[in-house]
Design an enzyme around this catalytic site. Structure first.
Site, PDB file in Angstrom:
ATOM      1  N   LYS A  71      36.386  31.833  38.301  1.00 28.86           N
ATOM      2  CA  LYS A  71      36.176  30.892  37.203  1.00 28.86           C
ATOM      3  C   LYS A  71      37.509  30.333  36.719  1.00 28.86           C
ATOM      4  O   LYS A  71      37.682  29.118  36.591  1.00 28.86           O
ATOM      5  CB  LYS A  71      35.441  31.608  36.057  1.00 28.86           C
ATOM      6  CG  LYS A  71      34.790  30.692  35.062  1.00 28.86           C
ATOM      7  CD  LYS A  71      34.084  31.496  33.958  1.00 28.86           C
ATOM      8  CE  LYS A  71      32.797  32.133  34.460  1.00 28.86           C
ATOM      9  NZ  LYS A  71      32.235  33.106  33.492  1.00 28.86           N
ATOM     10  N   ARG A 141      35.367  34.391  28.189  1.00 27.83           N
ATOM     11  CA  ARG A 141      34.491  34.404  29.353  1.00 27.83           C
ATOM     12  C   ARG A 141      34.998  35.352  30.432  1.00 27.83           C
ATOM     13  O   ARG A 141      36.164  35.329  30.798  1.00 27.83           O
ATOM     14  CB  ARG A 141      34.401  33.004  29.965  1.00 27.83           C
ATOM     15  CG  ARG A 141      34.253  31.908  28.960  1.00 27.83           C
ATOM     16  CD  ARG A 141      34.335  30.528  29.599  1.00 27.83           C
ATOM     17  NE  ARG A 141      33.234  30.245  30.507  1.00 27.83           N
ATOM     18  CZ  ARG A 141      33.169  29.154  31.250  1.00 27.83           C
ATOM     19  NH1 ARG A 141      34.153  28.271  31.252  1.00 27.83           N
ATOM     20  NH2 ARG A 141      32.120  28.964  32.038  1.00 27.83           N
ATOM     21  N   GLY A 150      25.847  36.552  35.749  1.00 28.15           N
ATOM     22  CA  GLY A 150      25.178  37.239  34.653  1.00 28.15           C
ATOM     23  C   GLY A 150      25.449  38.727  34.555  1.00 28.15           C
ATOM     24  O   GLY A 150      24.877  39.403  33.715  1.00 28.15           O
ATOM     25  N   MET A 152      28.392  40.286  33.962  1.00 30.97           N
ATOM     26  CA  MET A 152      29.344  40.660  32.916  1.00 30.97           C
ATOM     27  C   MET A 152      29.092  39.804  31.677  1.00 30.97           C
ATOM     28  O   MET A 152      28.150  39.039  31.632  1.00 30.97           O
ATOM     29  CB  MET A 152      30.764  40.483  33.433  1.00 30.97           C
ATOM     30  CG  MET A 152      31.132  41.506  34.470  1.00 30.97           C
ATOM     31  SD  MET A 152      32.813  41.333  35.013  1.00 30.97           S
ATOM     32  CE  MET A 152      32.779  39.791  35.861  1.00 30.97           C
ATOM     33  N   ARG A 385      31.961  26.134  41.203  1.00 32.13           N
ATOM     34  CA  ARG A 385      32.207  27.138  42.243  1.00 32.13           C
ATOM     35  C   ARG A 385      31.353  26.776  43.450  1.00 32.13           C
ATOM     36  O   ARG A 385      30.404  26.002  43.336  1.00 32.13           O
ATOM     37  CB  ARG A 385      31.846  28.536  41.757  1.00 32.13           C
ATOM     38  CG  ARG A 385      30.383  28.680  41.409  1.00 32.13           C
ATOM     39  CD  ARG A 385      30.082  30.062  40.868  1.00 32.13           C
ATOM     40  NE  ARG A 385      28.730  30.090  40.323  1.00 32.13           N
ATOM     41  CZ  ARG A 385      28.328  30.910  39.367  1.00 32.13           C
ATOM     42  NH1 ARG A 385      29.156  31.748  38.826  1.00 32.13           N
ATOM     43  NH2 ARG A 385      27.093  30.875  38.936  1.00 32.13           N
ATOM     44  N   HIS A 503      17.959  33.407  36.262  1.00 34.81           N
ATOM     45  CA  HIS A 503      18.499  34.584  36.952  1.00 34.81           C
ATOM     46  C   HIS A 503      17.705  34.923  38.208  1.00 34.81           C
ATOM     47  O   HIS A 503      18.257  35.122  39.290  1.00 34.81           O
ATOM     48  CB  HIS A 503      18.499  35.760  35.978  1.00 34.81           C
ATOM     49  CG  HIS A 503      19.021  37.028  36.587  1.00 34.81           C
ATOM     50  ND1 HIS A 503      18.193  37.991  37.114  1.00 34.81           N
ATOM     51  CD2 HIS A 503      20.286  37.453  36.790  1.00 34.81           C
ATOM     52  CE1 HIS A 503      18.932  38.972  37.598  1.00 34.81           C
ATOM     53  NE2 HIS A 503      20.202  38.676  37.413  1.00 34.81           N
ATOM     54  N   ARG A 680      20.257  54.301  79.939  1.00 38.32           N
ATOM     55  CA  ARG A 680      20.695  55.650  79.582  1.00 38.32           C
ATOM     56  C   ARG A 680      19.702  56.675  80.132  1.00 38.32           C
ATOM     57  O   ARG A 680      18.492  56.501  79.991  1.00 38.32           O
ATOM     58  CB  ARG A 680      20.773  55.775  78.062  1.00 38.32           C
ATOM     59  CG  ARG A 680      21.188  57.161  77.599  1.00 38.32           C
ATOM     60  CD  ARG A 680      21.329  57.243  76.090  1.00 38.32           C
ATOM     61  NE  ARG A 680      20.031  57.170  75.434  1.00 38.32           N
ATOM     62  CZ  ARG A 680      19.887  57.132  74.105  1.00 38.32           C
ATOM     63  NH1 ARG A 680      20.948  57.122  73.308  1.00 38.32           N
ATOM     64  NH2 ARG A 680      18.702  57.086  73.580  1.00 38.32           N
ATOM     65  N   SER A 834      30.298  53.372  76.373  1.00 40.62           N
ATOM     66  CA  SER A 834      29.556  52.680  75.328  1.00 40.62           C
ATOM     67  C   SER A 834      29.574  53.589  74.113  1.00 40.62           C
ATOM     68  O   SER A 834      29.137  54.740  74.189  1.00 40.62           O
ATOM     69  CB  SER A 834      28.125  52.402  75.782  1.00 40.62           C
ATOM     70  OG  SER A 834      27.415  51.804  74.732  1.00 40.62           O
ATOM     71  N   GLY A 836      28.375  55.269  71.136  1.00 40.99           N
ATOM     72  CA  GLY A 836      27.123  55.537  70.424  1.00 40.99           C
ATOM     73  C   GLY A 836      27.501  55.894  69.008  1.00 40.99           C
ATOM     74  O   GLY A 836      27.663  57.057  68.665  1.00 40.99           O
ATOM     75  N   ASN A 838      26.027  55.883  66.226  1.00 36.11           N
ATOM     76  CA  ASN A 838      25.135  56.667  65.353  1.00 36.11           C
ATOM     77  C   ASN A 838      25.469  58.149  65.463  1.00 36.11           C
ATOM     78  O   ASN A 838      25.749  58.814  64.476  1.00 36.11           O
ATOM     79  CB  ASN A 838      23.668  56.463  65.745  1.00 36.11           C
ATOM     80  CG  ASN A 838      23.250  55.017  65.655  1.00 36.11           C
ATOM     81  OD1 ASN A 838      23.895  54.220  64.984  1.00 36.11           O
ATOM     82  ND2 ASN A 838      22.167  54.680  66.322  1.00 36.11           N
ATOM     83  N   CYS A 901      26.854  50.505  71.205  1.00 41.84           N
ATOM     84  CA  CYS A 901      25.404  50.321  71.215  1.00 41.84           C
ATOM     85  C   CYS A 901      24.732  50.973  70.016  1.00 41.84           C
ATOM     86  O   CYS A 901      23.525  51.029  69.925  1.00 41.84           O
ATOM     87  CB  CYS A 901      24.810  50.839  72.517  1.00 41.84           C
ATOM     88  SG  CYS A 901      25.051  52.609  72.747  1.00 41.84           S
ATOM     89  N   TYR A 921      32.152  44.164  74.240  1.00 42.32           N
ATOM     90  CA  TYR A 921      30.894  43.626  73.719  1.00 42.32           C
ATOM     91  C   TYR A 921      30.310  44.515  72.642  1.00 42.32           C
ATOM     92  O   TYR A 921      30.699  45.674  72.489  1.00 42.32           O
ATOM     93  CB  TYR A 921      29.866  43.458  74.856  1.00 42.32           C
ATOM     94  CG  TYR A 921      29.374  44.766  75.431  1.00 42.32           C
ATOM     95  CD1 TYR A 921      28.297  45.445  74.841  1.00 42.32           C
ATOM     96  CD2 TYR A 921      29.973  45.341  76.546  1.00 42.32           C
ATOM     97  CE1 TYR A 921      27.853  46.647  75.342  1.00 42.32           C
ATOM     98  CE2 TYR A 921      29.536  46.535  77.060  1.00 42.32           C
ATOM     99  CZ  TYR A 921      28.469  47.200  76.451  1.00 42.32           C
ATOM    100  OH  TYR A 921      28.035  48.394  76.942  1.00 42.32           O
TER     101      TYR A 921
HETATM  102  P1  ADP Z   1      28.381  33.184  33.129  1.00 43.47           P
HETATM  103  O1  ADP Z   1      29.369  33.627  34.129  1.00 43.47           O
HETATM  104  O2  ADP Z   1      27.388  34.191  32.739  1.00 43.47           O
HETATM  105  O3  ADP Z   1      27.813  31.834  33.463  1.00 43.47           O
HETATM  106  P2  ADP Z   1      30.137  31.760  31.359  1.00 43.47           P
HETATM  107  O4  ADP Z   1      31.446  32.292  30.971  1.00 43.47           O
HETATM  108  O5  ADP Z   1      30.170  30.726  32.426  1.00 43.47           O
HETATM  109  O6  ADP Z   1      29.219  32.971  31.786  1.00 43.47           O
HETATM  110  O7  ADP Z   1      29.471  31.192  30.054  1.00 43.47           O
HETATM  111  C1  ADP Z   1      28.137  31.289  29.676  1.00 43.47           C
HETATM  112  C2  ADP Z   1      27.647  29.952  29.182  1.00 43.47           C
HETATM  113  O8  ADP Z   1      28.416  29.473  28.089  1.00 43.47           O
HETATM  114  C3  ADP Z   1      27.732  28.878  30.245  1.00 43.47           C
HETATM  115  O9  ADP Z   1      26.593  28.080  30.193  1.00 43.47           O
HETATM  116  C4  ADP Z   1      28.950  28.117  29.870  1.00 43.47           C
HETATM  117  O10 ADP Z   1      28.887  26.780  30.300  1.00 43.47           O
HETATM  118  C5  ADP Z   1      28.951  28.202  28.370  1.00 43.47           C
HETATM  119  N1  ADP Z   1      30.321  28.109  27.865  1.00 43.47           N
HETATM  120  C6  ADP Z   1      31.339  28.925  28.186  1.00 43.47           C
HETATM  121  N2  ADP Z   1      32.475  28.542  27.601  1.00 43.47           N
HETATM  122  C7  ADP Z   1      32.182  27.447  26.874  1.00 43.47           C
HETATM  123  C8  ADP Z   1      32.957  26.578  26.052  1.00 43.47           C
HETATM  124  N3  ADP Z   1      34.260  26.745  25.877  1.00 43.47           N
HETATM  125  N4  ADP Z   1      32.313  25.551  25.460  1.00 43.47           N
HETATM  126  C9  ADP Z   1      30.998  25.380  25.653  1.00 43.47           C
HETATM  127  N5  ADP Z   1      30.210  26.155  26.411  1.00 43.47           N
HETATM  128  C10 ADP Z   1      30.789  27.195  27.031  1.00 43.47           C
HETATM  129 MG    MG Z   2      28.961  30.441  34.207  1.00 43.71          MG
HETATM  130 MG    MG Z   3      23.143  59.398  70.814  1.00 43.89          MG
END
Ligand code: ADP
Ligand code: MG
Ligand code: MG
Length: 947
Positions: A71, A141, A150, A152, A385, A503, A680, A834, A836, A838, A901, A921
């Site tokens: 990020k 963030r 989601g 962290m 990303r 999610h 074998r 070969s 093996g 496992n 194998c 191989y």
């Molecule tokens: P996640 O990785 O869970 O998406 P983010 O850090 O990207 O967490 O943020 C969660 C939400 O908050 C996202 O929708 C993001 O766009 C929004 N957000 C984060 N920072 C800002 C900011 N500075 N201003 C407005 N919205 C923000």
């Molecule tokens: Mg995000």
């Molecule tokens: Mg064997």
């Protein structure tokens, strides 16, 4: 809602610190180099730990993902590209590791560096933290090197307090907005930093909504939101015994630490385990000026993709919400609108967004997954990303990008996760049967694929049922990151709320699980473990099926049929009718250009061999002859052979088996079109071919109580006697493999005769054959010498009898550590090895692969093992054994052929090791062949042999 991370932050921290310390120790070991490991923690307190971005310039860029996280690196990159990104700074991942190492404290020098960047941010923003006239608000963030959607935590609107909120109101003349932001902040801070469960806040919020008769969040006015804030502050006081912290600098430090702690929360750890992300890389923290999508109807927030991440289609894709803040879109609180509709509401912002995201795609040369916010008609970019996608989409996008000349075939190959290809081979429904079943409901088609199974309503139940070998469909109102373990074991996921970027949808696509989301007609009672839909009730355990490509959900068990690709390979569908087949084939054809490793398959039957050949295998790496003994009508003959007390009787039984085995080998050879076939000789302990001791005892007892006697009963008793004779305390280390051939040379004789006779027959028909006879479980060169003498003698006899020239090789499996360590001696007798892997793993670790299930999970939870060594090759421990055997073997015989194998032959990360160590191989199950072709190409492109 499942809450695993309960307990006071301090206690949680203590636990996390302990785990991290273990992780750090492991990371410090030179050999413990994880696949995707980043540079290890730098000790120096003199380094740079905080990186600023803003005013069109950033101190970082996209190449710095190790330090800045994905990020942070991309925010820097976008800033440098002149895109509208709110200013901020990134605290590097090193600081996360220091935080854990120093038990939750940071050195003063880093605190000072952060403070300097706060000052800089205040200047860039033209606002001040905590100001009562023009307060600066920031988000805090999380963001690691590899995206963990989601998993962290993130906190928005930080900097508000009782005074600043009035300042925000005064500056914007928008009291509703100011207090909406404040209540969001207290709620997020309360949950993430102070560990107060979300529903406690939800409860207060709903109470106020109810009192005021509001249905939507947006209907609450300033007065109502002021009341919400008061209630929230009371919650904080009651729950923590302290007032909500008013000092923004303290808020910032506490939030930063909470984000660091979220790196070690259980769901993040589980996620990393599934996706093979090392624990020691840590997360960065991004502190960024807030922009607001919740100032009113001229503001909005949204997320999107530059292409469709489910199908790969080149279309703008995503969702937005008017008058909302970021987390509302993914949380599924309100149902968002499709992104294309933004054009009607805010045409200028839409056009700019379209143009920017196109540019981003060109710049990153891959599909982008982005976040944006429009504040009073002005567009801001908050994240970009490379987008996660289904296997299907991965193939479509990569081939499209090559056609668009955005990337080269080589880049296309490196862009696709090899596992995606196995997704493309997964079955679909028979369309005729599917159409005949009434529709229960339709949701959003979030991740393609057909799924059928028993309904379960929570992640733990999913695991419970799946452990019993039952296919399950996880049905939830909405999934949360805590559900990840249940999603992982399910055939597919269905949710009632949430959009295409919720999610469930994102994770489903990434895991390649068929998913349908937002099936709003489902009325789910998660506690009562049932749902109703259009008057029908479905309970836990009932069957549900759905199609993730169309979104159709049906209440029935439906059998599936082969994927389109398989249909083309089977000749059921012409190649020209299948777009996806052509793309799939294109990727594999490109792959073949970049790989050095040969690809073979493990196959015992002609039809398996044919499929393997169609998938691109060029050779059989392992044909297990004993599987043929279980064929139709053969078991009684095999048993007669085992029961024989004289050599003459044993030979008689073997003579009956001979034509059958010859027929098998003939078929397998023929299916391989002149490619080498490794066969074998018999491997498992003989008792595997006899009935179980307990079963026999019961049968005999029953016959005796019924008063039966005579021949039948005598036979059973004789059988029981032999079973007892053959009983071993540890059959895996017992009378099996080469040991059988040594005690019963006539078995090796028969098998050799069957192989060479089949080869001669084909040779007479003018078909080329390359048999490779492989002796299993050799630990001492003399074992091999003994068997090789038999093979050579019998093969010589057969060739003389038949009067044709057939060339064959004799080699061995390397699966006993002693065999590996004396590989130079063994290679004097063996023309090929070969591995093996496992048995080699089993014997090197001393783990029985049939019993490891009892403790593997605990080993993984305690971080003793990262991965199942039977699924992913253990480079650190078993690796040196293989390497030694390769080096010794090649020294003794330069043209020694080397392959693998074991199951690992089809595992992409293991294939990297086999490339490095210089095998010729890999051999894997037929369905894994496409995966192995692609993985071998990636390995060929990224590792050097002998590294
Ligand atoms: P996640 O990785 O869970 O998406 P983010 O850090 O990207 O967490 O943020 C969660 C939400 O908050 C996202 O929708 C993001 O766009 C929004 N957000 C984060 N920072 C800002 C900011 N500075 N201003 C407005 N919205 C923000
Ligand atoms: Mg995000
Ligand atoms: Mg064997």
């Amino acid at each position: 809602m499942a809450k695993k991370a309960t307990g006071k932050p301090a206690r949680r921290l203590a636990k996390a610190v302990k785990t991290m310390a273990r992780v750090a120790r492991r990371a410090a070991r030179p050999a413990a180099k994880a696949k995707k490991a980043a540079t290890p923690v730098k000790k120096a307190a003199t380094g740079k730990y905080v990186y600023f971005f803003g005013n069109g310039k950033a101190e970082g860029d996209r190449t710095m993902r190790d330090a800045l996280g994905g990020k942070g690196a991309n925010l820097a990159e976008m800033t440098n590209a002149g895109l509208p990104v709110p200013p901020g700074f990134t605290i590097s991942t090193d600081v996360c590791n220091i935080y854990y190492k120093d038990k939750g404290k940071l050195p003063a020098s880093i605190e000072t560096e952060i403070k300097r960047n706060v000052d800089k941010l205040e200047k860039a923003a033209g606002a001040t933290l905590g100001s009562t006239t023009n307060p600066l608000l920031v988000s805090v963030r999380s963001g690691a090197k590899f995206s963990m959607p989601g998993m962290m935590d993130t906190i928005l609107n930080l900097g508000l307090n009782d005074a600043a909120v009035e300042g925000l109101k005064a500056r914007t003349s928008n009291g509703r907005f100011a207090f909406d932001s404040y209540r969001r902040f207290i709620q997020m801070f309360g949950n993430v930093v102070l560990d107060i469960p979300k529903d406690v806040f939800e409860h207060e919020f709903e109470a106020v909504k109810h009192e005021r008769g509001a249905r939507q969040d947006t209907e609450l006015d300033e007065a109502a939101l002021r009341e919400v804030v008061e209630r929230y502050k009371r919650v904080v006081r009651d729950r923590t015994g302290r007032d909500f912290p008013q000092d923004p600098h303290q808020q910032l430090a506490m939030s930063r630490d909470a984000v660091f702690r979220s790196w070690m929360n259980p769901r993040a750890q589980e996620y990393r385990r599934i996706y093979d992300i090392p624990d020691h890389i840590g997360t960065a923290v991004n502190v960024q000026m807030m922009v607001f999508g919740n100032t009113g109807d001229r503001s909005a927030t949204g997320v999107g993709f530059t292409r469709n991440p489910a199908t790969g289609a080149n279309e703008f894709y995503g969702e937005f919400l008017i008058n909302a803040q970021g987390e509302d879109v993914v949380a599924g609180i309100r149902t968002p609108q499709p992104i294309v509709e933004l054009e009607n509401v805010m045409p200028k912002a839409f056009r700019e967004l379209r143009q920017i995201t196109k540019r981003l795609e060109k710049h990153y040369r891959d599909i982008q997954d982005f976040e944006f916010t429009v504040q009073d008609e002005k567009l801001y970019m908050l994240q970009t990303r490379n987008g996660k996608r289904t296997g299907y989409a991965a193939v479509v996008i990569a081939t499209d990008l090559v056609a668009e000349k955005l990337i080269s075939p080589k880049e296309a190959i490196l862009q696709i996760d090899p596992e995606s290809l196995s997704q493309l081979l997964s079955p679909g429904f028979d369309q005729k049967e599917w159409k005949s079943i009434p529709l229960a409901t339709k949701g959003l088609p979030a991740s393609p694929g057909a799924a059928s199974g028993h309904v379960v309503f929570n992640a733990d139940d999913a695991v419970k049922w799946a452990d019993q070998g039952k296919p399950v469909i996880l049905v939830r109102r909405e999934t949360v990151p805590d559900d990840i373990h249940g999603m992982y074991v399910s055939q597919g996921i269905v949710t009632a709320t949430g959009g295409m970027t919720s999610h469930a949808a994102v994770v489903g696509r990434q895991m390649g699980k068929p998913s349908v989301v937002g099936a709003g007609e489902l009325n789910i009672d998660e506690g009562g473990k049932q749902f109703t839909v259009n008057g029908k009730t479905v309970k836990e355990g009932d069957f549900v099926s759905f199609d993730g490509l169309t979104g159709e959900v049906k209440i029935a068990r439906v059998a599936s049929k082969p994927s389109e690709i398989l249909q083309v390979l089977n000749g059921q569908m012409p190649e020209k009718d299948s777009d996806i087949y052509r793309r799939f084939n294109q990727i594999l054809t490109w792959s073949d250009k970049f790989r050095r490793l040969g690809i073979r398959a493990n196959a015992d039957q002609p039809d398996q061999a044919e499929l393997a050949y169609a998938f691109g295998a060029r050779g059989i790496g392992l044909c297990r002859t004993e599987h043929m003994f279980f064929g139709e009508g053969r078991i009684p003959i095999v048993q007669r052979m085992i029961l024989a007390t004289t050599e003459a009787d044993r030979r008689a039984a073997l003579n009956e088996l001979l034509p059958m085995q010859r027929g098998d080998f003939y078929g397998v050879f023929k299916a391989m079109h002149g490619e080498p076939v490794t066969i074998r000789t018999i491997d498992p302990p003989l008792h595997e071919f006899l009935p179980k001791r307990e079963e026999l005892m019961v049968e005999i007892a029953q016959m005796e109580t019924k008063g039966q006697s005579g021949k039948e009963l005598d036979k059973k008793r004789e059988l029981l006697h032999r079973v007892e004779q053959l009983h071993e305390f540890n059959p895996m280390l017992g009378h099996r493999g080469v040991r059988l051939g040594i005690t019963y040379p006539e078995i090796t004789e028969m098998q050799t005769r069957a192989i060479i006779e089949a080869a001669c027959q084909l040779a007479k028909e003018g078909i080329k054959v390359v048999p490779e006879i492989m002796i299993p479980l050799v630990g001492h060169v003399k074992e091999l010498r003994d068997q090789k003498a038999i093979v050579d003698r019998v093969a010589g006899e057969v060739i003389a009898e038949q009067g044709v020239r057939v060339k064959y090789l004799v080699g061995t499996m390397i699966e006993v550590p002693r065999g590996a360590m004396t590989a130079d001696q063994v290679a004097a007798e063996a023309q090929f090895f070969s591995f093996g892997t496992n048995d080699l793993t089993q014997l090197t670790f001393g783990f029985s692969r049939d019993d490891i299930g009892k403790f593997l999970r605990i080993y993984q939870d305690k971080k003793i093992l990262d991965k199942d060594p039977f699924a992913t090759f253990d480079v650190d421990g078993v690796g040196p054994v293989v390497r030694t055997a390769v080096e010794l073997g090649r020294k003794a015989r330069t043209d020694l052929k080397l392959g693998v194998c074991g199951e690992h032959g089809g595992d992409p990360s293991s294939i990297h090791f086999f490339e490095k160590v210089g095998l010729d191989y890999v051999s894997c199950s037929p369905y894994r062949v496409p995966v192995a072709r692609l993985a071998a190409a990636q390995a060929g492109l990224s590792v050097k042999v002998g590294d």
